[in-house]
Design a protein around this motif. Structure first.
Motif, PDB file in Angstrom:
ATOM      1  N   ASP A  26      -0.008  17.034   4.561  1.00  0.00           N
ATOM      2  CA  ASP A  26      -0.493  17.839   6.744  1.00  0.00           C
ATOM      3  C   ASP A  26       1.420  17.743   6.540  1.00  0.00           C
ATOM      4  OD1 ASP A  26      -2.558  18.016   6.154  1.00  0.00           O
ATOM      5  OD2 ASP A  26      -3.035  15.702   7.285  1.00  0.00           O
ATOM      6  N   GLN A  27       2.360  17.134   6.655  1.00  0.00           N
ATOM      7  CA  GLN A  27       3.101  16.930   6.704  1.00  0.00           C
ATOM      8  C   GLN A  27       4.104  18.308   5.687  1.00  0.00           C
ATOM      9  OE1 GLN A  27       4.680  15.717   8.748  1.00  0.00           O
ATOM     10  NE2 GLN A  27       6.874  16.891   9.254  1.00  0.00           N
ATOM     11  N   TYR A  30       2.515  22.048   7.030  1.00  0.00           N
ATOM     12  CA  TYR A  30       3.435  21.624   8.314  1.00  0.00           C
ATOM     13  C   TYR A  30       5.021  22.492   8.358  1.00  0.00           C
ATOM     14  CZ  TYR A  30       6.030  21.376  13.086  1.00  0.00           C
ATOM     15  OH  TYR A  30       7.058  21.212  13.937  1.00  0.00           O
ATOM     16  N   LYS A  34       6.190  25.966   8.661  1.00  0.00           N
ATOM     17  CA  LYS A  34       7.900  25.934  10.012  1.00  0.00           C
ATOM     18  C   LYS A  34       8.830  26.374   9.301  1.00  0.00           C
ATOM     19  CE  LYS A  34      10.683  23.209  12.929  1.00  0.00           C
ATOM     20  NZ  LYS A  34      11.010  22.000  13.278  1.00  0.00           N
TER      21      LYS A  34
END
Length: 128
Positions: A26-27, A30, A34
């Motif tokens: 998930d990190q 993300y 970005k």
């Protein structure tokens, strides 16, 4: 003043604790999204007619995508340093799109950023 500093530190700790509960994927996801939205990743967008297998549009470059509520794909393209162009692709029942990450992304799965924006006038209230 000490209460405000303590509140900010408590907020930062809360955010750090919350962020560590995320899955590694998930990190990373993300951070890649970005980077792509900041025009740091070269990608390829292909829009095709799913009924006829006809390619309607191909775009390769640094761009950001937004899917709006009007079945439109908003494509913001970086055309040169600090120069951008916005295009729309209408999506219907017979069109689909695929986005490929061409350049790859070197992101840190442990990276996060906290921004305090005083211009929004965020105020905390405390009671003794």
């Amino acid at each position: 003043m000490k209460k405000k500093i303590a509140a900010v530190i408590a907020l930062i700790l809360l955010i750090c604790i919350t962020a560590t509960g995320c899955a590694e994927a998930d990190q990373v996801s993300y951070n890649i999204s970005k980077e792509a939205d900041n025009f740091n990743v070269t990608r390829k967008l292909t829009v095709l007619n799913a009924r006829t297998d006809t390619i309607l549009l191909e775009l390769t470059g640094t761009f950001a995508l937004k899917n709006n509520s009007d079945n439109e794909l908003e494509v913001i393209i970086e055309t040169a340093d600090n120069k951008y162009q916005k295009d729309y692709v209408y999506l219907n029942d017979y069109t689909m799109y695929v986005v490929e990450d061409i350049s790859g992304s070197a992101v840190d799965k442990y990276h996060y950023e906290i921004n305090f924006l005083p211009e929004f006038g965020l105020k905390a209230t405390y009671s003794d």
